[in-house]
Each structure stands twice: as C-alpha cells, then as structure tokens.
Motif scaffolding. Structure first.
Motif, PDB file in Angstrom:
ATOM      1  N   ASP A  18       0.833  -1.196   0.000  1.00 45.12           N
ATOM      2  CA  ASP A  18       0.000   0.000   0.000  1.00 45.12           C
ATOM      3  C   ASP A  18       0.874   1.254   0.000  1.00 45.12           C
ATOM      4  OD1 ASP A  18      -2.445   1.307  -0.041  1.00 45.12           O
ATOM      5  OD2 ASP A  18      -2.500   1.503   2.137  1.00 45.12           O
ATOM      6  N   HIS A  19       2.034   1.154  -0.595  1.00 46.58           N
ATOM      7  CA  HIS A  19       2.956   2.275  -0.612  1.00 46.58           C
ATOM      8  C   HIS A  19       2.706   3.149  -1.827  1.00 46.58           C
ATOM      9  CE1 HIS A  19       5.079   0.300   2.631  1.00 46.58           C
ATOM     10  NE2 HIS A  19       5.124  -0.806   1.905  1.00 46.58           N
ATOM     11  N   SER A  20       3.028   4.416  -1.728  1.00 48.67           N
ATOM     12  CA  SER A  20       2.816   5.328  -2.849  1.00 48.67           C
ATOM     13  C   SER A  20       3.647   4.913  -4.061  1.00 48.67           C
ATOM     14  CB  SER A  20       3.128   6.763  -2.440  1.00 48.67           C
ATOM     15  OG  SER A  20       4.487   6.886  -2.081  1.00 48.67           O
ATOM     16  N   PHE A  21       4.813   4.310  -3.831  1.00 45.43           N
ATOM     17  CA  PHE A  21       5.641   3.850  -4.953  1.00 45.43           C
ATOM     18  C   PHE A  21       4.897   2.806  -5.779  1.00 45.43           C
ATOM     19  CE2 PHE A  21       8.607   0.647  -6.622  1.00 45.43           C
ATOM     20  CZ  PHE A  21       9.268   1.425  -7.561  1.00 45.43           C
ATOM     21  N   VAL A  22       4.266   1.855  -5.112  1.00 44.09           N
ATOM     22  CA  VAL A  22       3.522   0.800  -5.809  1.00 44.09           C
ATOM     23  C   VAL A  22       2.389   1.416  -6.615  1.00 44.09           C
ATOM     24  CG1 VAL A  22       2.077  -1.253  -5.510  1.00 44.09           C
ATOM     25  CG2 VAL A  22       4.140  -0.959  -4.120  1.00 44.09           C
ATOM     26  N   LYS A  23       1.681   2.364  -6.024  1.00 42.63           N
ATOM     27  CA  LYS A  23       0.573   3.012  -6.727  1.00 42.63           C
ATOM     28  C   LYS A  23       1.073   3.826  -7.916  1.00 42.63           C
ATOM     29  CE  LYS A  23      -2.619   3.071  -2.888  1.00 42.63           C
ATOM     30  NZ  LYS A  23      -3.403   3.854  -1.952  1.00 42.63           N
ATOM     31  N   THR A  24       2.222   4.468  -7.757  1.00 43.32           N
ATOM     32  CA  THR A  24       2.789   5.244  -8.863  1.00 43.32           C
ATOM     33  C   THR A  24       3.176   4.335 -10.020  1.00 43.32           C
ATOM     34  OG1 THR A  24       3.607   6.929  -7.339  1.00 43.32           O
ATOM     35  CG2 THR A  24       4.630   6.838  -9.520  1.00 43.32           C
ATOM     36  N   VAL A  25       3.845   3.235  -9.712  1.00 43.97           N
ATOM     37  CA  VAL A  25       4.232   2.276 -10.748  1.00 43.97           C
ATOM     38  C   VAL A  25       2.975   1.711 -11.414  1.00 43.97           C
ATOM     39  CG1 VAL A  25       5.315   0.033 -11.191  1.00 43.97           C
ATOM     40  CG2 VAL A  25       6.437   1.695  -9.699  1.00 43.97           C
ATOM     41  N   ALA A  26       1.999   1.323 -10.621  1.00 42.54           N
ATOM     42  CA  ALA A  26       0.770   0.754 -11.168  1.00 42.54           C
ATOM     43  C   ALA A  26       0.045   1.758 -12.059  1.00 42.54           C
ATOM     44  CB  ALA A  26      -0.140   0.292 -10.037  1.00 42.54           C
ATOM     45  N   ALA A  27      -0.015   3.008 -11.629  1.00 44.08           N
ATOM     46  CA  ALA A  27      -0.683   4.043 -12.431  1.00 44.08           C
ATOM     47  C   ALA A  27       0.016   4.228 -13.770  1.00 44.08           C
ATOM     48  CB  ALA A  27      -0.731   5.358 -11.664  1.00 44.08           C
ATOM     49  N   ASN A  28       1.333   4.248 -13.753  1.00 44.84           N
ATOM     50  CA  ASN A  28       2.067   4.411 -15.009  1.00 44.84           C
ATOM     51  C   ASN A  28       1.877   3.210 -15.928  1.00 44.84           C
ATOM     52  OD1 ASN A  28       3.184   7.013 -14.680  1.00 44.84           O
ATOM     53  ND2 ASN A  28       4.598   6.182 -13.183  1.00 44.84           N
TER      54      ASN A  28
END
Length: 83
Positions: free
Chosen positions: A64-74
């Motif tokens: 649930d880290h912002s890095f994971v969400k950023t990668v997923a969004a990209n």
C-alpha cells in the motif's frame, strides 16, 4: 441562464475494494448522487481514472505504498494506449 456544471473525478481507490474488486455498492451510490445532481438541473462531467486498478494487475509487487501506486498508475496509463 447558464447551466451549472460540476466535474467529478473518480479514481481507482474509489471504485475498488481493498481486495481490488469493483465496489458495486459504492458505484450504485455514486450513480444515485449523480442522478440527484442532474435532476437538480446541474450538468455532470464524470472523469473515471482506472489507471492504478489496470496497472496493478501488470506488476508483481504489492503493498500500500505510494511507490507501488505510482508504478501501477504508469503501467495502467500505458495499457490504455495499447491497441
């Protein structure tokens, strides 16, 4: 007289449960709220971004880290443009 217009942006975190499944109850509730606005003569522009939800399936990391969400969004944005 100009009609009032509102823009509503709904992201993946609103559309999905914690288990990354569509939250049908929330979607129905949003639909009711949008209908209420329209019946009040308010125009609605609905912007739905499912980039995170789309991308999370493409990567093998979790959390649930912002890095994971950023990668997923990209990854999700890239998937939107695939033929």
């Amino acid at each position: 007289m100009r009609k009032e217009i509102v823009v509503i942006k709904i992201g993946s975190s609103v559309l999905l449960t914690q288990r990354q499944k569509l939250d049908e109850f929330r979607i129905v509730e949003l639909a009711h709220q949008i209908t209420t606005l329209q019946k009040s003569n308010i125009g609605v522009v609905l912007v739905v971004s499912g980039a995170v939800a789309c991308g999370i399936k493409s990567i093998s990391i979790s959390g649930d880290h912002s890095f994971v969400k950023t990668v997923a969004a990209n990854m999700g944005r890239a998937a939107f443009f695939e033929p």
